[in-house]
Design a protein around this motif. Structure first.
Motif, PDB file in Angstrom:
ATOM      1  N   PHE A  63       0.884  -1.156   0.000  1.00  0.00           N
ATOM      2  CA  PHE A  63       0.000   0.000   0.000  1.00  0.00           C
ATOM      3  C   PHE A  63       0.927   1.212   0.000  1.00  0.00           C
ATOM      4  O   PHE A  63       2.031   1.158   0.542  1.00  0.00           O
ATOM      5  N   TYR A  64       0.477   2.329  -0.575  1.00  0.00           N
ATOM      6  CA  TYR A  64       1.269   3.549  -0.580  1.00  0.00           C
ATOM      7  C   TYR A  64       0.391   4.704  -0.116  1.00  0.00           C
ATOM      8  O   TYR A  64      -0.763   4.823  -0.530  1.00  0.00           O
ATOM      9  N   VAL A  79       6.609  10.803  11.329  1.00  0.00           N
ATOM     10  CA  VAL A  79       5.752   9.698  10.911  1.00  0.00           C
ATOM     11  C   VAL A  79       5.709   8.707  12.064  1.00  0.00           C
ATOM     12  O   VAL A  79       6.747   8.265  12.545  1.00  0.00           O
ATOM     13  N   GLU A  80       4.490   8.379  12.509  1.00  0.00           N
ATOM     14  CA  GLU A  80       4.345   7.534  13.689  1.00  0.00           C
ATOM     15  C   GLU A  80       3.261   6.486  13.458  1.00  0.00           C
ATOM     16  O   GLU A  80       2.221   6.776  12.863  1.00  0.00           O
ATOM     17  N   LEU A  81       3.515   5.282  13.927  1.00  0.00           N
ATOM     18  CA  LEU A  81       2.530   4.207  13.878  1.00  0.00           C
ATOM     19  C   LEU A  81       2.207   3.798  15.300  1.00  0.00           C
ATOM     20  O   LEU A  81       3.091   3.437  16.069  1.00  0.00           O
ATOM     21  N   ASN A 116       2.326  -5.107   7.092  1.00  0.00           N
ATOM     22  CA  ASN A 116       3.463  -5.580   7.872  1.00  0.00           C
ATOM     23  C   ASN A 116       4.103  -4.359   8.531  1.00  0.00           C
ATOM     24  O   ASN A 116       4.852  -3.615   7.900  1.00  0.00           O
ATOM     25  N   ALA A 117       3.817  -4.128   9.799  1.00  0.00           N
ATOM     26  CA  ALA A 117       4.267  -2.924  10.505  1.00  0.00           C
ATOM     27  C   ALA A 117       5.788  -2.823  10.573  1.00  0.00           C
ATOM     28  O   ALA A 117       6.338  -1.719  10.595  1.00  0.00           O
ATOM     29  N   GLU A 118       6.491  -3.939  10.580  1.00  0.00           N
ATOM     30  CA  GLU A 118       7.949  -3.928  10.688  1.00  0.00           C
ATOM     31  C   GLU A 118       8.623  -3.419   9.416  1.00  0.00           C
ATOM     32  O   GLU A 118       9.755  -2.961   9.456  1.00  0.00           O
ATOM     33  N   GLY A 119       7.946  -3.497   8.288  1.00  0.00           N
ATOM     34  CA  GLY A 119       8.569  -3.122   7.019  1.00  0.00           C
ATOM     35  C   GLY A 119       8.186  -1.758   6.497  1.00  0.00           C
ATOM     36  O   GLY A 119       8.527  -1.396   5.363  1.00  0.00           O
ATOM     37  N   ILE A 120       7.485  -0.933   7.279  1.00  0.00           N
ATOM     38  CA  ILE A 120       7.048   0.385   6.816  1.00  0.00           C
ATOM     39  C   ILE A 120       8.259   1.290   6.617  1.00  0.00           C
ATOM     40  O   ILE A 120       9.160   1.334   7.446  1.00  0.00           O
ATOM     41  N   PRO A 134       4.173  -2.257   3.368  1.00  0.00           N
ATOM     42  CA  PRO A 134       4.176  -3.578   2.742  1.00  0.00           C
ATOM     43  C   PRO A 134       3.054  -4.470   3.280  1.00  0.00           C
ATOM     44  O   PRO A 134       2.720  -4.427   4.452  1.00  0.00           O
ATOM     45  N   LYS A 135       2.520  -5.266   2.378  1.00  0.00           N
ATOM     46  CA  LYS A 135       1.477  -6.215   2.765  1.00  0.00           C
ATOM     47  C   LYS A 135       2.130  -7.454   3.359  1.00  0.00           C
ATOM     48  O   LYS A 135       3.229  -7.837   2.968  1.00  0.00           O
TER      49      LYS A 135
END
Length: 147
Positions: A63-64, A79-81, A116-120, A134-135
């Protein structure tokens, strides 16, 4: 009942004639116009009340989220998750002569569980911040051999 013919030559009902009045109804009364301007000063030009313009799209693997940040430096962007919500905030400073104004712009997006939160990752280039989400790999059923 009596019928009256209209005279199209008079053309009294044209809506276009009311356009300037609708945009500035008190322009002809300077005292009222000044009173309204003093009471409701013009707001500084800020995009959509502090919300960042955003474009979302996806391809097969990611996703973008693309955010417009013209004139914003990299160190002014955050940028924060947190708990499945991506928040982008930025501070933009605008100089006008000797005056300087600062705007805080932000946008929050709820992410789908398939991210995939680790690959953002995020990249700021030419006033556009692109956040790549990333999915996750789809969990495939595991075939278990029988002995």
């Amino acid at each position: 009942m009596k019928l009256i013919r209209s005279n199209p030559a008079l053309n009294l009902g044209r809506a276009a004639d009311f356009g300037p009045w609708l945009r500035h109804p008190f322009a002809g009364i300077p005292a009222v116009a000044q009173l309204l301007e003093d009471f409701f000063p013009a707001a500084p030009a800020s995009p959509a009340a502090g919300r960042l313009a955003t474009d979302l799209h996806e391809d097969a693997g990611n996703f973008y989220a693309r955010f417009e940040l013209p004139g914003v430096k990299k160190d002014a962007v955050k940028v924060e998750l947190r708990e499945g919500v991506l928040t982008v905030s930025a501070e933009r400073r605008v100089k006008s002569g000797e005056n300087e104004s600062a705007y805080t712009l932000s946008r929050s997006l709820s992410l789908p569980e398939t991210v995939n939160a680790e690959g953002i990752s995020a990249k700021l280039e030419d006033g556009l911040l692109t956040v790549t989400l990333p999915k996750q790999e789809q969990r495939k059923p595991k075939l278990i051999a029988i002995n």
